[in-house]
Design an enzyme around this catalytic site. Structure first.
Site, short mmCIF file in Angstrom:
data_model
loop_
_atom_site.label_atom_id
_atom_site.label_comp_id
_atom_site.label_asym_id
_atom_site.label_seq_id
_atom_site.Cartn_x
_atom_site.Cartn_y
_atom_site.Cartn_z
N LYS A 279 0.89 -1.27 -0.07
CA LYS A 279 0.06 -0.12 0.00
C LYS A 279 0.89 1.29 0.10
O LYS A 279 0.26 2.32 -0.39
CB LYS A 279 -1.04 -0.02 1.10
CG LYS A 279 -2.03 -1.16 1.25
CD LYS A 279 -3.03 -1.05 0.02
CE LYS A 279 -4.00 -2.05 0.15
NZ LYS A 279 -4.76 -2.19 -0.80
N SER B 96 1.60 -9.77 -0.91
CA SER B 96 1.35 -8.23 -0.80
C SER B 96 1.55 -7.82 0.59
O SER B 96 1.72 -6.58 0.71
CB SER B 96 -0.21 -8.13 -1.39
OG SER B 96 -1.14 -8.95 -0.42
N GLU C 194 -10.45 5.22 3.28
CA GLU C 194 -11.14 4.25 3.96
C GLU C 194 -9.94 3.31 4.22
O GLU C 194 -8.71 3.40 3.40
CB GLU C 194 -12.09 3.42 2.82
CG GLU C 194 -11.20 2.50 1.74
CD GLU C 194 -10.56 3.32 0.66
OE1 GLU C 194 -10.57 4.58 0.60
OE2 GLU C 194 -9.70 2.58 -0.17
C1 FEV Z 1 -8.13 -0.10 0.90
C2 FEV Z 1 -8.89 -1.19 1.36
C3 FEV Z 1 -7.84 -2.58 1.40
C4 FEV Z 1 -6.93 -2.69 2.34
N1 FEV Z 1 -5.97 -3.79 2.02
C5 FEV Z 1 -6.04 -4.67 1.00
C6 FEV Z 1 -5.13 -5.73 0.87
C7 FEV Z 1 -5.04 -6.56 -0.11
C8 FEV Z 1 -6.21 -6.45 -1.27
O1 FEV Z 1 -6.32 -5.27 -1.84
P1 FEV Z 1 -5.75 -4.91 -3.64
O2 FEV Z 1 -4.48 -5.36 -3.74
O3 FEV Z 1 -5.97 -3.60 -3.99
O4 FEV Z 1 -6.48 -6.01 -4.13
C9 FEV Z 1 -3.98 -7.40 -0.56
N2 FEV Z 1 -2.96 -7.53 0.44
C10 FEV Z 1 -2.85 -6.85 1.50
C11 FEV Z 1 -1.95 -7.14 2.60
C12 FEV Z 1 -4.10 -6.04 1.91
O5 FEV Z 1 -3.96 -5.04 2.76
C13 FEV Z 1 -6.57 -2.05 3.66
O6 FEV Z 1 -7.39 -1.18 3.71
O7 FEV Z 1 -5.52 -2.25 3.99
#
Ligand code: FEV
Length: 388
Positions: free
Chosen positions: A82, A371, A104
């Site tokens: 992120k 991720s 969010e």
């Molecule tokens: C923005 C809402 C999604 C969140 N996280 C999604 C997330 C995801 C899925 O989100 P995407 O990659 O955007 O599909 C995959 N791996 C980890 C470690 C994540 O935290 C968050 O709030 O942290």
């Protein structure tokens, strides 16, 4: 702002100007040397990029088929992919003279990443989070507050990700002059899906070079979990033009295929507009966003990025499924075989890689976008799924 028929910008008239400003500012800075240099600097000296690619030797032997490699976004600062888009979103916010960023969060990783970027660049940060996720991802809530962010607990509806977006957008509409919405995935009105995909593409470009150092060829399959689709689009970006590389987005099947028990938007959804963009979404009988569920708080979202929907419709990407049980199994398998505790979201990609590895030859290869790390999930998992 369209990917085929998907995407667009379905927003209230009062937001036309603010969104036009954001789009113009992004187009102004995205190729400017200053922006490119600043992003390169913070990625190297603050985030710790490039993240490595690790060969999961023990997991590979455990599955007995294709070689499994992991792109280690769990080692990116704050513990997930992120921050790759948050740092860039806050640089854009500064460029627009904004004082505050609003977003969010579901798993809390986007929230922590945005709070981190806001602290680094000296902006105010407000994060909206469903009450269920505030409880479940508590370590990340504490981190957001320590980093100086205001956390708004959302108690509408299912009190998870979709409601957090509704609430955050409502707050943004009240103060769009001095604040900017920093969305957490490749979703939302144009230009957000394009911007976030661009910001995440560093992962795919790094991975392509690194993988060739390991194997002197490209991977047979690239696998990533899909909530909104940002970590998937990021790693896919490095391979999209190499047609021989299979690109698989793994959707959460949660407790099963009944509507409300999963969040597999591409698998079971239909075309529809929500949160300002047209894509493939899960609808209830009234055509509203259906209730969704996944053990992963960051992937229980009733739609999916428009570019993801487009790539799936054109056949460039395919969709895999992973339910809660398989994800928990992969969570423990990766921890005990490789010494890496994955985020529950990422565990969906690992589980799918384990499934297909068994059906592939030993000289074939799978690259998983790991991720994020699982620190946020350890109490929840151990309390609900005893350590094997
Ligand atoms: C923005 C809402 C999604 C969140 N996280 C999604 C997330 C995801 C899925 O989100 P995407 O990659 O955007 O599909 C995959 N791996 C980890 C470690 C994540 O935290 C968050 O709030 O942290």
């Amino acid at each position: 702002g369209f990917f085929g028929k998907f995407g667009g910008s379905f927003i209230p008239p009062m937001l036309e100007v603010p969104f036009a400003e954001i789009t113009k500012a992004y187009n102004d800075i995205k190729n400017s040397p200053e922006f490119i240099e600043e992003l390169k600097y913070v990625r190297k000296h603050f985030q710790g990029r490039p993240t490595p690619i690790s060969f999961a030797k023990n997991l590979t032997e455990h599955c007995g088929g294709a070689k499994i490699y992991l792109k280690r976004e769990d080692l990116n600062h704050t513990g997930a992919h992120k921050l790759n888009h948050c740092m860039a979103e806050v640089i854009l916010a500064k460029h627009l003279g904004k004082k505050k960023v609003i977003a969010e969060t579901g798993a809390g990783q986007h929230g922590v990443a945005l709070a981190t970027a806001a602290a680094y660049f000296g902006l105010e940060c407000e994060i909206h989070m469903g009450e269920v996720d505030v409880e479940k991802e508590h370590p990340n809530v504490v981190r957001m507050k320590i980093l100086g962010a205001k956390v708004v607990t959302v108690t509408d509806g299912l009190k998870t990700l979709k409601e957090a977006v509704d609430s955050a957008f409502g707050a943004y509409i009240q103060e769009y002059e001095e604040a900017i919405y920093c969305i957490g995935s490749v979703v939302g009105p144009h230009p957000f899906p394009m911007m976030v995909r661009d910001f995440q593409s560093v992962v795919g470009f790094e991975a392509k070079e690194q993988f060739k150092e390991h194997e002197n060829k490209l991977p047979d399959s690239v696998v990533a979990c899909v909530g909104g689709g940002s970590n998937a689009m990021g790693i896919f970006a490095g391979f999209i033009d190499d047609k021989e590389v299979g690109l698989v987005g793994v959707e959460p099947l949660g407790r099963g295929s009944k509507l409300g028990d999963h969040a597999a938007s591409l698998t079971y959804g239909e075309e529809g507009v929500m949160h300002g963009f047209n894509s493939i979404m899960l609808k209830d009988k009234d055509g509203e966003p259906a209730p969704v569920y996944s053990i992963g708080s960051g992937i229980d979202y009733p739609s999916v990025g428009p570019e993801q929907a487009y790539l799936n419709e054109t056949g460039r990407t395919t969709v895999g499924l992973c339910d809660d049980k398989e994800a928990v199994n992969a969570f423990y398998a990766l921890s005990q075989l490789e010494g890496i505790i994955p985020a529950l979201e990422s565990a969906h990609a690992v589980a799918y890689a384990m499934k297909i590895a068994k059906t592939m030859d030993k000289d074939q290869t799978i690259l998983v976008n790991l991720s994020g790390r699982g620190d946020k999930d350890i109490d929840f998992v151990v309390d609900n799924h005893p350590i094997p």
